[in-house]
Design a protein around this motif. Structure first.
Motif, PDB file in Angstrom:
ATOM      1  N   LEU A 135      -0.684  -8.723  13.624  1.00  0.00           N
ATOM      2  CA  LEU A 135       0.633  -8.314  14.101  1.00  0.00           C
ATOM      3  C   LEU A 135       1.001  -9.019  15.404  1.00  0.00           C
ATOM      4  O   LEU A 135       2.145  -8.936  15.858  1.00  0.00           O
ATOM      5  CB  LEU A 135       0.682  -6.799  14.295  1.00  0.00           C
ATOM      6  CG  LEU A 135       0.622  -5.972  12.992  1.00  0.00           C
ATOM      7  CD1 LEU A 135       0.630  -4.478  13.301  1.00  0.00           C
ATOM      8  CD2 LEU A 135       1.794  -6.334  12.078  1.00  0.00           C
ATOM      9  N   ILE A 136       0.042  -9.692  16.012  1.00  0.00           N
ATOM     10  CA  ILE A 136       0.327 -10.567  17.151  1.00  0.00           C
ATOM     11  C   ILE A 136       0.704 -11.942  16.621  1.00  0.00           C
ATOM     12  O   ILE A 136       1.696 -12.537  17.026  1.00  0.00           O
ATOM     13  CB  ILE A 136      -0.886 -10.673  18.090  1.00  0.00           C
ATOM     14  CG1 ILE A 136      -1.134  -9.333  18.770  1.00  0.00           C
ATOM     15  CG2 ILE A 136      -0.648 -11.768  19.143  1.00  0.00           C
ATOM     16  CD1 ILE A 136      -2.341  -9.321  19.678  1.00  0.00           C
ATOM     17  N   GLY A 137      -0.104 -12.445  15.699  1.00  0.00           N
ATOM     18  CA  GLY A 137       0.180 -13.740  15.110  1.00  0.00           C
ATOM     19  C   GLY A 137      -1.023 -14.289  14.376  1.00  0.00           C
ATOM     20  O   GLY A 137      -2.089 -13.661  14.337  1.00  0.00           O
ATOM     21  N   THR A 138      -0.856 -15.431  13.786  1.00  0.00           N
ATOM     22  CA  THR A 138      -1.942 -16.088  13.067  1.00  0.00           C
ATOM     23  C   THR A 138      -1.955 -17.564  13.438  1.00  0.00           C
ATOM     24  O   THR A 138      -0.915 -18.152  13.741  1.00  0.00           O
ATOM     25  CB  THR A 138      -1.782 -15.959  11.544  1.00  0.00           C
ATOM     26  OG1 THR A 138      -0.498 -16.485  11.162  1.00  0.00           O
ATOM     27  CG2 THR A 138      -1.894 -14.512  11.102  1.00  0.00           C
ATOM     28  N   ILE A 139      -3.161 -18.141  13.425  1.00  0.00           N
ATOM     29  CA  ILE A 139      -3.306 -19.567  13.668  1.00  0.00           C
ATOM     30  C   ILE A 139      -3.449 -20.273  12.333  1.00  0.00           C
ATOM     31  O   ILE A 139      -4.257 -19.885  11.494  1.00  0.00           O
ATOM     32  CB  ILE A 139      -4.528 -19.854  14.560  1.00  0.00           C
ATOM     33  CG1 ILE A 139      -4.319 -19.219  15.936  1.00  0.00           C
ATOM     34  CG2 ILE A 139      -4.747 -21.361  14.703  1.00  0.00           C
ATOM     35  CD1 ILE A 139      -5.481 -19.430  16.888  1.00  0.00           C
ATOM     36  N   ASN A 140      -2.637 -21.282  12.142  1.00  0.00           N
ATOM     37  CA  ASN A 140      -2.671 -22.043  10.903  1.00  0.00           C
ATOM     38  C   ASN A 140      -4.077 -22.613  10.689  1.00  0.00           C
ATOM     39  O   ASN A 140      -4.571 -23.353  11.542  1.00  0.00           O
ATOM     40  CB  ASN A 140      -1.650 -23.188  10.972  1.00  0.00           C
ATOM     41  CG  ASN A 140      -1.448 -23.878   9.636  1.00  0.00           C
ATOM     42  OD1 ASN A 140      -2.385 -24.084   8.878  1.00  0.00           O
ATOM     43  ND2 ASN A 140      -0.211 -24.255   9.359  1.00  0.00           N
ATOM     44  N   PRO A 141      -4.757 -22.274   9.576  1.00  0.00           N
ATOM     45  CA  PRO A 141      -6.130 -22.739   9.350  1.00  0.00           C
ATOM     46  C   PRO A 141      -6.254 -24.257   9.247  1.00  0.00           C
ATOM     47  O   PRO A 141      -7.326 -24.807   9.451  1.00  0.00           O
ATOM     48  CB  PRO A 141      -6.520 -22.055   8.029  1.00  0.00           C
ATOM     49  CG  PRO A 141      -5.216 -21.773   7.352  1.00  0.00           C
ATOM     50  CD  PRO A 141      -4.262 -21.444   8.455  1.00  0.00           C
ATOM     51  N   LEU A 142      -5.140 -24.928   8.949  1.00  0.00           N
ATOM     52  CA  LEU A 142      -5.162 -26.382   8.838  1.00  0.00           C
ATOM     53  C   LEU A 142      -4.630 -27.076  10.084  1.00  0.00           C
ATOM     54  O   LEU A 142      -4.687 -28.293  10.194  1.00  0.00           O
ATOM     55  CB  LEU A 142      -4.342 -26.832   7.618  1.00  0.00           C
ATOM     56  CG  LEU A 142      -4.817 -26.310   6.254  1.00  0.00           C
ATOM     57  CD1 LEU A 142      -3.866 -26.768   5.167  1.00  0.00           C
ATOM     58  CD2 LEU A 142      -6.236 -26.761   5.961  1.00  0.00           C
TER      59      LEU A 142
END
Length: 254
Positions: A135-142
């Motif tokens: 809910l804060i965010g996500t880092i693109n795995p690529l």
């Protein structure tokens, strides 16, 4: 976060983020150092403000160095903490400086509201960090330097940018109207700093959504452009408060 072979765009993003952060730290601490000469808290507040403004680009810089040295990036929790928890301090420092210069009568209420706003942000941030970090965010795995923030952080950062833009332009406009040409130049530089920073920050936040392919050469170009704009805004902000001799000579012909 595991190590990934950096695409050209990721390398450029990390490198130019590092350059922007280093420049911002140097200029910010240079402004801070002026306190010893002028004995004015304004320089401390303004110096902290700009260092804090550059804070969202600290995690990219650290992860870039880590990728080069130990082939790892920051853990997502540290990435979010480093990039976000100090922003309220920057906002509080700037509004304290702004009200000292422009609106002393309203300073108490503005500072009080800012403190409440900041405490609420920190409480919600750390609650989400430990309960549902997505809910804060996500880092693109690529894309190790590309973060997709959720609505909470997005709205908060947008509010901070808008507040600093409006107050910055209000202050700058008063300087632009001065009869002193040096003060007018400082006002113009400050106005440029806030406008350019706002454009660059918003553009930077949109690049990941606009360009899905990390190998797109236009994306690499835009990453460099946004970071160069951020660097220009840093020097403009510095000039707006310090106006070193080389900048004075550059813009004003005697």
């Amino acid at each position: 976060m595991r190590f990934l072979v950096l695409e050209v765009v990721d390398f450029l993003q990390g490198l130019f983020s590092l350059i922007f952060v280093v420049i911002s730290l140097i200029l910010g601490f240079t402004i801070l150092s002026k306190y010893s000469k002028y004995k004015s808290n304004l320089y401390i507040l303004v110096g902290i403000s700009w260092i804090g403004v550059a804070n969202p680009w600290f995690p990219d810089s650290i992860s870039f160095i880590m990728n080069l040295v130990v082939q790892q990036s920051l853990q997502v929790e540290l990435y979010f903490i480093i990039g976000n928890v100090f922003i309220p301090i920057a906002l509080l420092s700037w509004l304290t400086a702004f009200t000292n210069m422009i609106s002393k009568k309203r300073q108490k209420i503005i500072i009080l509201l800012t403190i409440i706003f900041s405490i609420a942000f920190e409480i919600i941030f750390f609650y989400l960090l430990f309960t549902d970090i997505d809910l804060i965010g996500t880092i693109n795995p690529l894309r190790p330097f590309t973060v997709n923030f959720d609505i909470f952080i997005t709205v908060y950062l947008l509010l901070v940018i808008v507040i600093m833009l409006i107050t910055g332009i209000i202050f700058a406009q008063k300087s632009v109207k001065s009869e002193d040409k040096d003060i007018r130049l400082k006002g113009k530089l400050l106005r440029a700093a806030f406008i350019i920073f706002t454009i660059a920050a918003i553009l930077d936040s949109l690049l990941g959504a606009i360009f899905e392919d990390p190998t797109d050469p236009i994306l690499a170009i835009m990453v460099v452009v946004t970071r160069v704009l951020l660097i220009i805004s840093a020097f403009s902000f510095y000039g707006g408060f310090i106006l070193p001799k080389w900048m004075h000579s550059l813009f004003i012909r005697e």
